[in-house]
Design a protein around this motif. Structure first.
Motif, PDB file in Angstrom:
ATOM      1  N   GLY A  33      95.645 -78.740  -3.039  1.00  0.00           N
ATOM      2  CA  GLY A  33      96.429 -77.903  -2.162  1.00  0.00           C
ATOM      3  C   GLY A  33      95.518 -77.267  -1.127  1.00  0.00           C
ATOM      4  O   GLY A  33      94.355 -76.954  -1.421  1.00  0.00           O
ATOM      5  N   MET A  34      96.035 -77.093   0.080  1.00  0.00           N
ATOM      6  CA  MET A  34      95.247 -76.524   1.162  1.00  0.00           C
ATOM      7  C   MET A  34      95.987 -75.337   1.751  1.00  0.00           C
ATOM      8  O   MET A  34      97.220 -75.271   1.704  1.00  0.00           O
ATOM      9  CB  MET A  34      95.008 -77.556   2.278  1.00  0.00           C
ATOM     10  N   GLY A  35      95.235 -74.407   2.314  1.00  0.00           N
ATOM     11  CA  GLY A  35      95.865 -73.231   2.891  1.00  0.00           C
ATOM     12  C   GLY A  35      95.141 -72.717   4.107  1.00  0.00           C
ATOM     13  O   GLY A  35      93.960 -73.009   4.311  1.00  0.00           O
ATOM     14  N   TRP A  36      95.874 -71.962   4.903  1.00  0.00           N
ATOM     15  CA  TRP A  36      95.296 -71.231   6.032  1.00  0.00           C
ATOM     16  C   TRP A  36      95.501 -69.739   5.786  1.00  0.00           C
ATOM     17  O   TRP A  36      96.628 -69.299   5.529  1.00  0.00           O
ATOM     18  CB  TRP A  36      95.973 -71.623   7.345  1.00  0.00           C
ATOM     19  N   PHE A  37      94.418 -69.004   5.851  1.00  0.00           N
ATOM     20  CA  PHE A  37      94.444 -67.558   5.721  1.00  0.00           C
ATOM     21  C   PHE A  37      94.002 -66.951   7.045  1.00  0.00           C
ATOM     22  O   PHE A  37      93.405 -67.624   7.881  1.00  0.00           O
ATOM     23  CB  PHE A  37      93.487 -67.092   4.621  1.00  0.00           C
ATOM     24  N   ARG A  38      94.252 -65.664   7.207  1.00  0.00           N
ATOM     25  CA  ARG A  38      93.723 -64.964   8.362  1.00  0.00           C
ATOM     26  C   ARG A  38      93.355 -63.529   7.975  1.00  0.00           C
ATOM     27  O   ARG A  38      93.909 -62.979   7.041  1.00  0.00           O
ATOM     28  CB  ARG A  38      94.722 -64.956   9.517  1.00  0.00           C
ATOM     29  N   LEU A  47      97.390 -64.903   3.302  1.00  0.00           N
ATOM     30  CA  LEU A  47      97.798 -66.299   3.405  1.00  0.00           C
ATOM     31  C   LEU A  47      98.887 -66.404   4.460  1.00  0.00           C
ATOM     32  O   LEU A  47      99.874 -65.679   4.401  1.00  0.00           O
ATOM     33  CB  LEU A  47      98.320 -66.787   2.058  1.00  0.00           C
ATOM     34  N   VAL A  48      98.715 -67.308   5.405  1.00  0.00           N
ATOM     35  CA  VAL A  48      99.771 -67.510   6.395  1.00  0.00           C
ATOM     36  C   VAL A  48     100.517 -68.824   6.168  1.00  0.00           C
ATOM     37  O   VAL A  48     101.713 -68.907   6.453  1.00  0.00           O
ATOM     38  CB  VAL A  48      99.240 -67.467   7.841  1.00  0.00           C
ATOM     39  N   ALA A  49      99.841 -69.831   5.630  1.00  0.00           N
ATOM     40  CA  ALA A  49     100.508 -71.107   5.386  1.00  0.00           C
ATOM     41  C   ALA A  49      99.766 -71.887   4.316  1.00  0.00           C
ATOM     42  O   ALA A  49      98.544 -71.819   4.229  1.00  0.00           O
ATOM     43  CB  ALA A  49     100.589 -71.943   6.661  1.00  0.00           C
ATOM     44  N   PHE A  59     104.408 -73.487   2.351  1.00  0.00           N
ATOM     45  CA  PHE A  59     104.717 -72.060   2.281  1.00  0.00           C
ATOM     46  C   PHE A  59     104.304 -71.428   3.608  1.00  0.00           C
ATOM     47  O   PHE A  59     103.267 -71.804   4.179  1.00  0.00           O
ATOM     48  CB  PHE A  59     103.939 -71.394   1.148  1.00  0.00           C
ATOM     49  N   TYR A  60     105.098 -70.471   4.061  1.00  0.00           N
ATOM     50  CA  TYR A  60     104.753 -69.702   5.255  1.00  0.00           C
ATOM     51  C   TYR A  60     105.023 -68.232   4.985  1.00  0.00           C
ATOM     52  O   TYR A  60     106.037 -67.877   4.370  1.00  0.00           O
ATOM     53  CB  TYR A  60     105.580 -70.148   6.465  1.00  0.00           C
ATOM     54  N   SER A  61     104.141 -67.391   5.464  1.00  0.00           N
ATOM     55  CA  SER A  61     104.411 -65.968   5.372  1.00  0.00           C
ATOM     56  C   SER A  61     105.553 -65.625   6.321  1.00  0.00           C
ATOM     57  O   SER A  61     105.809 -66.343   7.307  1.00  0.00           O
ATOM     58  CB  SER A  61     103.161 -65.161   5.727  1.00  0.00           C
ATOM     59  N   ASP A  62     106.220 -64.555   6.029  1.00  0.00           N
ATOM     60  CA  ASP A  62     107.358 -64.154   6.860  1.00  0.00           C
ATOM     61  C   ASP A  62     106.947 -63.920   8.312  1.00  0.00           C
ATOM     62  O   ASP A  62     107.721 -64.165   9.233  1.00  0.00           O
ATOM     63  CB  ASP A  62     107.997 -62.884   6.301  1.00  0.00           C
ATOM     64  N   SER A  63     105.726 -63.464   8.504  1.00  0.00           N
ATOM     65  CA  SER A  63     105.278 -63.120   9.848  1.00  0.00           C
ATOM     66  C   SER A  63     105.082 -64.327  10.754  1.00  0.00           C
ATOM     67  O   SER A  63     105.057 -64.193  11.979  1.00  0.00           O
ATOM     68  CB  SER A  63     103.976 -62.310   9.783  1.00  0.00           C
ATOM     69  N   VAL A  64     104.943 -65.525  10.163  1.00  0.00           N
ATOM     70  CA  VAL A  64     104.698 -66.718  10.993  1.00  0.00           C
ATOM     71  C   VAL A  64     105.776 -67.783  10.840  1.00  0.00           C
ATOM     72  O   VAL A  64     105.763 -68.791  11.550  1.00  0.00           O
ATOM     73  CB  VAL A  64     103.325 -67.346  10.678  1.00  0.00           C
ATOM     74  N   LYS A  65     106.689 -67.563   9.916  1.00  0.00           N
ATOM     75  CA  LYS A  65     107.731 -68.558   9.654  1.00  0.00           C
ATOM     76  C   LYS A  65     108.514 -68.859  10.924  1.00  0.00           C
ATOM     77  O   LYS A  65     108.933 -67.957  11.648  1.00  0.00           O
ATOM     78  CB  LYS A  65     108.659 -68.033   8.560  1.00  0.00           C
ATOM     79  N   GLY A  66     108.687 -70.138  11.192  1.00  0.00           N
ATOM     80  CA  GLY A  66     109.402 -70.555  12.386  1.00  0.00           C
ATOM     81  C   GLY A  66     108.522 -70.729  13.605  1.00  0.00           C
ATOM     82  O   GLY A  66     108.956 -71.300  14.617  1.00  0.00           O
ATOM     83  N   ARG A  67     107.282 -70.248  13.529  1.00  0.00           N
ATOM     84  CA  ARG A  67     106.356 -70.356  14.664  1.00  0.00           C
ATOM     85  C   ARG A  67     105.145 -71.225  14.334  1.00  0.00           C
ATOM     86  O   ARG A  67     104.606 -71.889  15.218  1.00  0.00           O
ATOM     87  CB  ARG A  67     105.870 -68.966  15.084  1.00  0.00           C
ATOM     88  N   PHE A  68     104.696 -71.198  13.088  1.00  0.00           N
ATOM     89  CA  PHE A  68     103.520 -71.967  12.660  1.00  0.00           C
ATOM     90  C   PHE A  68     103.958 -73.142  11.801  1.00  0.00           C
ATOM     91  O   PHE A  68     104.937 -73.066  11.059  1.00  0.00           O
ATOM     92  CB  PHE A  68     102.572 -71.094  11.840  1.00  0.00           C
ATOM     93  N   THR A  69     103.189 -74.220  11.892  1.00  0.00           N
ATOM     94  CA  THR A  69     103.447 -75.401  11.071  1.00  0.00           C
ATOM     95  C   THR A  69     102.134 -75.918  10.500  1.00  0.00           C
ATOM     96  O   THR A  69     101.190 -76.180  11.248  1.00  0.00           O
ATOM     97  CB  THR A  69     104.113 -76.514  11.885  1.00  0.00           C
ATOM     98  N   ILE A  70     102.093 -76.067   9.178  1.00  0.00           N
ATOM     99  CA  ILE A  70     100.928 -76.641   8.531  1.00  0.00           C
ATOM    100  C   ILE A  70     101.197 -78.110   8.257  1.00  0.00           C
ATOM    101  O   ILE A  70     102.311 -78.497   7.881  1.00  0.00           O
ATOM    102  CB  ILE A  70     100.574 -75.890   7.221  1.00  0.00           C
ATOM    103  N   SER A  71     100.194 -78.931   8.483  1.00  0.00           N
ATOM    104  CA  SER A  71     100.323 -80.355   8.188  1.00  0.00           C
ATOM    105  C   SER A  71      98.959 -80.884   7.767  1.00  0.00           C
ATOM    106  O   SER A  71      97.945 -80.208   7.940  1.00  0.00           O
ATOM    107  CB  SER A  71     100.836 -81.129   9.409  1.00  0.00           C
ATOM    108  N   ARG A  72      98.942 -82.063   7.209  1.00  0.00           N
ATOM    109  CA  ARG A  72      97.678 -82.620   6.755  1.00  0.00           C
ATOM    110  C   ARG A  72      97.674 -84.125   6.906  1.00  0.00           C
ATOM    111  O   ARG A  72      98.724 -84.770   6.829  1.00  0.00           O
ATOM    112  CB  ARG A  72      97.395 -82.217   5.312  1.00  0.00           C
TER     113      ARG A  72
END
Length: 126
Positions: A33-38, A47-49, A59-72
């Motif tokens: 599993g991979m993640g992006w934190f800030r 954790l943001v995604a 998974f997306y935090s509420d603060s970025v949901k709909g604006r950020f997209t994680i992919s691999r």
């Protein structure tokens, strides 16, 4: 030696977009599993995604949901964070993180990640 190297950060105006990349080396991350934190100044790292090993669960935090997209792209050992409609409050150092191989679920806490990148600065001006 496992290394995660982030790139793509920078300065952008509010409403703009950035795409962060995290290239992994020294190990096999296709089953991790991979993640992006800030972390913003004076604040705790959050954790943001996150994405499962296949990318099918996210998974997306509420603060970025709909604006950020994680992919691999497991063939390239690379994870991405597409950030759109950026806001000044998105300003932070962004970190890529990876779980141990075989831990393929979406990790929701820092303790689930064992490998960390050095971080890349994202600054959003108003």
């Amino acid at each position: 030696q496992v290394q995660l190297v982030e790139s793509g950060g920078g300065l952008v105006q509010a409403g703009g977009s950035l795409r962060l990349s995290c290239a992994a080396s020294g190990g096999t991350f296709s089953r991790s599993g991979m993640g992006w934190f800030r972390q913003a100044p004076g604040k705790e790292r959050e954790l943001v995604a996150g994405a499962s090993w296949s990318g099918s669960s996210t998974f997306y935090s509420d603060s970025v949901k709909g604006r950020f997209t994680i992919s691999r792209d497991n063939a390239k050992n690379t994870v991405y964070l597409e950030m759109n409609s950026l806001k000044p409050e998105d300003t932070a150092v962004y970190y890529c993180a990876a779980q141990k191989s075989g831990w393929g679920i979406v990790g929701l806490t820092e303790t689930m990640y064992v490998y960390w990148g050095q971080g890349t600065q994202v600054t959003v001006s108003s």
